[in-house]
Scaffold this motif. Sequence first.
Motif, PDB file in Angstrom:
ATOM      1  N   VAL A   1       0.847  -1.090   0.097  1.00 49.96           N
ATOM      2  CA  VAL A   1      -0.041   0.010   0.008  1.00 49.96           C
ATOM      3  C   VAL A   1       0.937   1.282  -0.105  1.00 49.96           C
ATOM      4  CG1 VAL A   1      -1.832   1.183   1.362  1.00 49.96           C
ATOM      5  CG2 VAL A   1      -1.948  -1.228   1.166  1.00 49.96           C
ATOM      6  N   VAL A   2       2.213   1.337   0.678  1.00 48.99           N
ATOM      7  CA  VAL A   2       2.982   2.213   0.667  1.00 48.99           C
ATOM      8  C   VAL A   2       4.613   1.602   0.469  1.00 48.99           C
ATOM      9  CG1 VAL A   2       1.592   3.638   2.227  1.00 48.99           C
ATOM     10  CG2 VAL A   2       3.249   2.199   3.373  1.00 48.99           C
ATOM     11  N   ASP A   3       5.372   2.547   0.326  1.00 47.74           N
ATOM     12  CA  ASP A   3       6.932   2.115   0.173  1.00 47.74           C
ATOM     13  C   ASP A   3       7.348   2.880   1.422  1.00 47.74           C
ATOM     14  OD1 ASP A   3       9.290   1.653  -0.377  1.00 47.74           O
ATOM     15  OD2 ASP A   3       9.417   2.586  -2.339  1.00 47.74           O
ATOM     16  N   LEU A   4       7.888   2.154   2.270  1.00 49.92           N
ATOM     17  CA  LEU A   4       8.325   2.310   3.739  1.00 49.92           C
ATOM     18  C   LEU A   4      10.020   3.080   3.257  1.00 49.92           C
ATOM     19  CD1 LEU A   4       7.925  -0.024   6.615  1.00 49.92           C
ATOM     20  CD2 LEU A   4       6.679   2.172   6.025  1.00 49.92           C
ATOM     21  N   ALA A   5      10.479   3.020   2.361  1.00 52.88           N
ATOM     22  CA  ALA A   5      11.619   3.569   1.859  1.00 52.88           C
ATOM     23  C   ALA A   5      11.439   5.105   1.785  1.00 52.88           C
ATOM     24  CB  ALA A   5      12.193   3.007   0.548  1.00 52.88           C
ATOM     25  N   GLU A   6      10.247   5.590   1.490  1.00 53.15           N
ATOM     26  CA  GLU A   6       9.733   6.960   1.447  1.00 53.15           C
ATOM     27  C   GLU A   6       9.625   7.442   2.906  1.00 53.15           C
ATOM     28  OE1 GLU A   6       6.385   7.471  -0.909  1.00 53.15           O
ATOM     29  OE2 GLU A   6       7.349   6.462  -2.756  1.00 53.15           O
ATOM     30  N   PHE A   7       9.578   6.574   4.043  1.00 51.62           N
ATOM     31  CA  PHE A   7       9.310   7.110   5.322  1.00 51.62           C
ATOM     32  C   PHE A   7      10.468   6.480   6.178  1.00 51.62           C
ATOM     33  CE2 PHE A   7       5.318   6.330   2.831  1.00 51.62           C
ATOM     34  CZ  PHE A   7       5.212   7.780   3.054  1.00 51.62           C
ATOM     35  N   PRO A   8      11.877   6.951   6.075  1.00 51.21           N
ATOM     36  CA  PRO A   8      12.886   6.213   6.708  1.00 51.21           C
ATOM     37  C   PRO A   8      12.961   6.371   8.192  1.00 51.21           C
ATOM     38  CG  PRO A   8      13.396   8.632   6.113  1.00 51.21           C
ATOM     39  CD  PRO A   8      12.093   8.379   5.408  1.00 51.21           C
ATOM     40  N   ASN A   9      12.245   7.209   8.895  1.00 48.30           N
ATOM     41  CA  ASN A   9      12.099   7.301  10.313  1.00 48.30           C
ATOM     42  C   ASN A   9      11.131   6.024  10.725  1.00 48.30           C
ATOM     43  OD1 ASN A   9      13.564   9.502  10.649  1.00 48.30           O
ATOM     44  ND2 ASN A   9      12.034  10.714  10.101  1.00 48.30           N
ATOM     45  N   VAL A  10      10.063   5.837  10.175  1.00 50.54           N
ATOM     46  CA  VAL A  10       9.431   4.600  10.447  1.00 50.54           C
ATOM     47  C   VAL A  10       9.739   3.365  10.214  1.00 50.54           C
ATOM     48  CG1 VAL A  10       6.980   3.538   9.508  1.00 50.54           C
ATOM     49  CG2 VAL A  10       7.090   6.054   9.843  1.00 50.54           C
ATOM     50  N   ALA A  11      10.798   3.341   9.000  1.00 45.19           N
ATOM     51  CA  ALA A  11      11.688   2.143   8.665  1.00 45.19           C
ATOM     52  C   ALA A  11      12.629   1.692   9.738  1.00 45.19           C
ATOM     53  CB  ALA A  11      12.114   2.324   7.381  1.00 45.19           C
ATOM     54  N   THR A  12      13.133   2.770  10.257  1.00 50.08           N
ATOM     55  CA  THR A  12      14.048   2.687  11.351  1.00 50.08           C
ATOM     56  C   THR A  12      13.529   2.103  12.531  1.00 50.08           C
ATOM     57  OG1 THR A  12      15.679   4.268  10.433  1.00 50.08           O
ATOM     58  CG2 THR A  12      16.051   3.719  12.706  1.00 50.08           C
TER      59      THR A  12
ATOM     60  N   LYS B   1      10.660   0.648  12.807  1.00 46.98           N
ATOM     61  CA  LYS B   1      10.250  -0.708  12.624  1.00 46.98           C
ATOM     62  C   LYS B   1      11.438  -1.854  12.930  1.00 46.98           C
ATOM     63  CE  LYS B   1       8.016  -3.534   8.902  1.00 46.98           C
ATOM     64  NZ  LYS B   1       9.118  -4.773   8.990  1.00 46.98           N
ATOM     65  N   GLN B   2      12.277  -1.420  12.320  1.00 46.98           N
ATOM     66  CA  GLN B   2      13.543  -2.440  12.318  1.00 46.98           C
ATOM     67  C   GLN B   2      13.919  -2.446  13.843  1.00 46.98           C
ATOM     68  OE1 GLN B   2      17.147  -1.245  10.471  1.00 46.98           O
ATOM     69  NE2 GLN B   2      17.851  -3.269  10.366  1.00 46.98           N
ATOM     70  N   LYS B   3      13.767  -1.410  14.765  1.00 42.83           N
ATOM     71  CA  LYS B   3      14.264  -1.454  15.856  1.00 42.83           C
ATOM     72  C   LYS B   3      13.379  -2.065  16.923  1.00 42.83           C
ATOM     73  CE  LYS B   3      14.092   2.669  18.024  1.00 42.83           C
ATOM     74  NZ  LYS B   3      14.374   3.991  18.028  1.00 42.83           N
ATOM     75  N   VAL B   4      12.010  -2.126  16.585  1.00 40.41           N
ATOM     76  CA  VAL B   4      11.053  -2.908  17.762  1.00 40.41           C
ATOM     77  C   VAL B   4      10.948  -4.437  17.262  1.00 40.41           C
ATOM     78  CG1 VAL B   4       9.751  -0.669  18.173  1.00 40.41           C
ATOM     79  CG2 VAL B   4       8.992  -2.137  16.144  1.00 40.41           C
ATOM     80  N   GLU B   5      11.247  -4.581  16.014  1.00 36.35           N
ATOM     81  CA  GLU B   5      11.107  -6.066  15.593  1.00 36.35           C
ATOM     82  C   GLU B   5      12.498  -6.655  15.998  1.00 36.35           C
ATOM     83  OE1 GLU B   5       8.175  -6.122  11.753  1.00 36.35           O
ATOM     84  OE2 GLU B   5      10.310  -5.832  11.501  1.00 36.35           O
ATOM     85  N   SER B   6      13.250  -6.094  16.316  1.00 38.14           N
ATOM     86  CA  SER B   6      14.623  -6.590  16.877  1.00 38.14           C
ATOM     87  C   SER B   6      14.710  -7.069  18.648  1.00 38.14           C
ATOM     88  CB  SER B   6      15.893  -5.726  16.879  1.00 38.14           C
ATOM     89  OG  SER B   6      15.988  -4.716  17.594  1.00 38.14           O
ATOM     90  N   ARG B   7      13.412  -6.670  19.008  1.00 39.89           N
ATOM     91  CA  ARG B   7      13.338  -6.808  20.464  1.00 39.89           C
ATOM     92  C   ARG B   7      13.084  -8.437  20.709  1.00 39.89           C
ATOM     93  NH1 ARG B   7      12.346  -2.393  23.730  1.00 39.89           N
ATOM     94  NH2 ARG B   7      11.286  -3.650  25.188  1.00 39.89           N
TER      95      ARG B   7
END
Length: 249
Positions: free
Chosen positions: A204-215, A217-223
Amino acid sequence: MRSLLRTLCLTMLTALSMTGTTALAAADTKLAPLTIYHIEGRRSERLVWLCEEIGRPYQLEYKRGNIVGSMATIREISPLMPVAPTVRYGDLVMVESGAIIELILAREGGQGLVPPVDSADYAYYLQWMHFAEGSFASRVIADYRVEMLNVQKPNLGYKLVDSEAVLKFADAFLAKNPYFGGSNFSAADIMMLFPTNFAAGMNVVDLAEFPNVATWKQKVESRPAYKKMLEVARPDGLVGSPKPLPKKE
């Protein structure tokens, strides 16, 4: 006698100095039994993740790899509103992941997943707790369905709700805050990840256009607690997920 009265007064003052949730947790350390009725890849993951974060015992009920079977179990518990999550919390049967999370944290103590009520973070924590479903998920799912109709029948000309505006709003907040709860990871982050993953996973969206959300997401999924949730609640990956939209060129 005076010594006894003094002890009683000190005990009362100590209890009054506690917050409501802390006093309640201290007064009743026996947790209500919690059963999570689950379907793989659905919002019930939030409850499993929460419990893993706070070390809260729970029983997980679902039929592995069998969405129809898992839903049949849920229908037995909540025939009028068969959704995942459905939980049995003590004598209560409840739906709505956000409400269930708030109930558990209010009754059992915030466990570090709720900012102090008098802090600057608390207002934004509440905002994102409710934004996750009230504005984010509703728009993303609507846009997915509309775009899927446009793919199937291009001449219909249905208009999108504009999920990108929602992601811009979230990205701007994360430019100034590490988490949706403000300074620290909180239950608001647990709520916000599901619609984020749906938006990205369904194209639906490309997260590459939202770098703060992408960062984020990666951070919380590493918990560790999130990884444990995947292990117990999604052992075979996404099961029966909708078909992604064609990627935008």
